[in-house]
Design an enzyme around this catalytic site. Sequence first.
Site, PDB file in Angstrom:
ATOM      1  CE  LYS A   9     -69.082  39.930   5.660  1.00 42.57           C
ATOM      2  NZ  LYS A   9     -68.953  39.588   4.230  1.00 42.57           N
ATOM      3  CB  SER A  25     -54.549  39.086  20.012  1.00 42.99           C
ATOM      4  OG  SER A  25     -54.052  40.310  20.500  1.00 42.99           O
ATOM      5  CB  THR A  57     -55.164  36.416  15.478  1.00 43.74           C
ATOM      6  OG1 THR A  57     -54.477  36.687  16.701  1.00 43.74           O
ATOM      7  CG2 THR A  57     -56.120  37.536  15.129  1.00 43.74           C
ATOM      8  CE1 TYR A  58     -55.384  36.712  22.412  1.00 37.74           C
ATOM      9  CE2 TYR A  58     -54.008  35.340  21.022  1.00 37.74           C
ATOM     10  CZ  TYR A  58     -54.134  36.250  22.057  1.00 37.74           C
ATOM     11  OH  TYR A  58     -53.030  36.690  22.714  1.00 37.74           O
ATOM     12  N   GLY A  73     -48.513  41.467  17.530  1.00 30.12           N
ATOM     13  CA  GLY A  73     -47.576  40.369  17.353  1.00 30.12           C
ATOM     14  C   GLY A  73     -47.275  40.125  15.888  1.00 30.12           C
ATOM     15  N   PRO A  74     -47.064  38.850  15.506  1.00 34.05           N
ATOM     16  CG  PRO A  74     -46.357  36.635  15.518  1.00 34.05           C
ATOM     17  CD  PRO A  74     -47.043  37.665  16.368  1.00 34.05           C
ATOM     18  CB  ALA A  75     -51.459  39.462  13.280  1.00 32.58           C
TER      19      ALA A  75
END
Length: 116
Positions: A9, A25, A57-58, A73-75
Amino acid sequence: MLVEFLKSKIHQVTVTQANVNYIGSITIDETLMEAANILEGQKVQVVNINNGERLETYVIKGKRDSGEICLNGPAARKVVIGDVVIIIAYALLNEEEAKTFKPTIIFPNTATNQLK
């Protein structure tokens, strides 16, 4: 039987960029990745403290010691630059491993995203 446990974390870092025109990502400063034991390409959950959004995501490796935290991207639509997020990685452990496993948790400075 395998159970999913907290592996790593990064507790409270500030989003420095949001790039909706990337394929997807989260880009994370390489120093933070190493300190938290998170690998490039690893699946992570991102929790936005400012708006309550959660996404998976990655990871893409960012420039070392840059403090970079960029949602791509979408994130990128789930954050605003300056939002504070928590980045969480999980691991599948068998019950015996889970009894003794200790996760890696780091607490960077949220103003700089550098390790204290």
